[in-house]
Scaffold this active site. Structure first.
Site, PDB file in Angstrom:
ATOM      1  N   GLY A 109       0.643  -1.758  -0.293  1.00 40.84           N
ATOM      2  CA  GLY A 109      -0.021  -0.421   0.010  1.00 40.84           C
ATOM      3  C   GLY A 109       1.097   1.377  -0.496  1.00 40.84           C
ATOM      4  CB  CYS A 110      -0.218   3.980  -1.174  1.00 41.03           C
ATOM      5  SG  CYS A 110      -1.144   5.026  -0.914  1.00 41.03           S
ATOM      6  CG  PHE A 111      -1.063   6.192   5.255  1.00 47.48           C
ATOM      7  CD1 PHE A 111      -0.320   7.218   4.182  1.00 47.48           C
ATOM      8  CD2 PHE A 111      -2.427   6.131   4.345  1.00 47.48           C
ATOM      9  CE1 PHE A 111      -1.159   8.319   4.250  1.00 47.48           C
ATOM     10  CE2 PHE A 111      -2.870   7.047   4.041  1.00 47.48           C
ATOM     11  CZ  PHE A 111      -2.279   8.543   4.415  1.00 47.48           C
TER      12      PHE A 111
END
Length: 324
Positions: free
Chosen positions: A134-136
């Site tokens: 995921g990005c976070f």
């Protein structure tokens, strides 16, 4: 030259994959699949490709491609793979959260490897199936992995991160449309964000006893990028901390330790992660910045593809930011 397919090509991550793969010297896009736009030109969803390609979306899937990227909403990759049996030689790179956790990594005999190259490079090179982070999760893990590697995360970690509106996907919602998002900022999912699961699993793979993570995600009034700050107790000098991070990322082509404070414009439109360290008394502040659509999604997916197929890791990913 390998042939690639993109499933769910009308969203932000699909559009960025098309842009990267069109300019990747080792890859040919075989098809871009979309149930909602089949027959329409790709540029109808991605106007930045007008004049660059006449490619059209298709409603048919070639199950024999060399690699397929799943750019579907969370929970939909599982359903799609249940209904479509790709060739045993087809590599699958999933950009959803369906297979990121260890409990979900084995699906119908397919063993998905967590695709964070800075942590799992060797496993990725030998993998057939990748669960893209995921990005976070990418921004936060890259900020904390060097500390976990040296067993320096015994204390709680407080994390505050802000993301652009593209992190919410292409479909408009009450908190992503312009009139609400512009000149505005707000938090969401405090301390319960879904990316905490994969972050904790990665950190615990390096350090068994990790302090609790208190993560506060924020919506920013910009379109792209994540700026994350994490702070925790650190008994040591700033020079020691910098040396620790630089040593951990010695072979990481896309993760750089900055001497000066960093900002988002340095990384937007690139596959880079920039990290800066600051020490105040006994507290270490780690700041990381990435483009949520590239290093946080499509760029990292292509980075993983490069590792799997034996390309140079940065092939097609030498993208320059525009800081002016």
């Amino acid at each position: 030259m390998i042939k690639a397919g993109i499933i769910g090509g009308s969203g932000y991550t699909g559009g960025e994959l098309i842009r990267i793969l069109m300019n990747h010297p080792g890859t040919e896009i075989d098809f871009v699949y979309s149930t909602t736009r089949a027959g329409k030109k790709v540029s109808s969803a991605h106007p930045d490709l007008l004049g660059i390609t006449d490619m059209a979306f298709t409603g048919k899937v070639n199950l024999e491609v060399d690699v397929v990227f799943l750019c579907l909403g969370h929970g939909n990759s599982t359903t799609f793979l249940q209904g479509n049996s790709f060739s045993p030689t087809t590599k699958i790179i999933d950009l959803s959260n369906d297979f990121r956790l260890q409990a979900d990594a084995n699906f119908n005999g397919k063993e998905f490897i967590y695709g964070l190259p800075e942590l799992n490079r060797t496993s990725i090179e030998e993998a057939r199936y990748i669960a893209n982070p995921g990005c976070f999760a990418t921004a936060i893990q890259l900020a904390l992995l060097p500390l976990a590697d040296k067993k320096r995360l015994q204390n709680d970690v407080h994390i505050n991160a802000v993301t652009g509106s593209t992190g919410a996907g292409v479909s408009p919602s009450a908190t992503s449309h312009f009139s609400w998002r512009n000149n505005n900022i707000s938090w969401y999912k405090p301390f319960t964000h879904q990316h905490l699961g994969e972050i904790n699993e990665s950190l615990h793979s390096l350090q068994e006893d990790v302090g609790q993570l208190f993560f506060l995600p924020n919506r920013g009034n910009f379109t792209r990028g994540i700026l994350a700050t994490a702070y925790t107790t650190f008994e040591g000098s700033i020079d020691e901390a910098n040396a620790l991070f630089k040593n951990f990322y010695t072979d990481a082509l896309f993760t750089n330790i900055a001497e000066e404070p960093i900002h988002l414009k340095q990384v937007v439109n690139t596959n880079q992660c920039h990290i800066h360290l600051h020490k105040h008394e006994n507290t270490l502040l780690v700041t990381s910045a990435i483009d949520n659509l590239l290093k946080g999604a499509s760029g990292q997916a292509v980075q993983n593809m490069n590792l799997i197929f034996g390309f140079e890791e940065d092939l097609g990913l030498n993208l320059k930011a525009g800081v002016f």
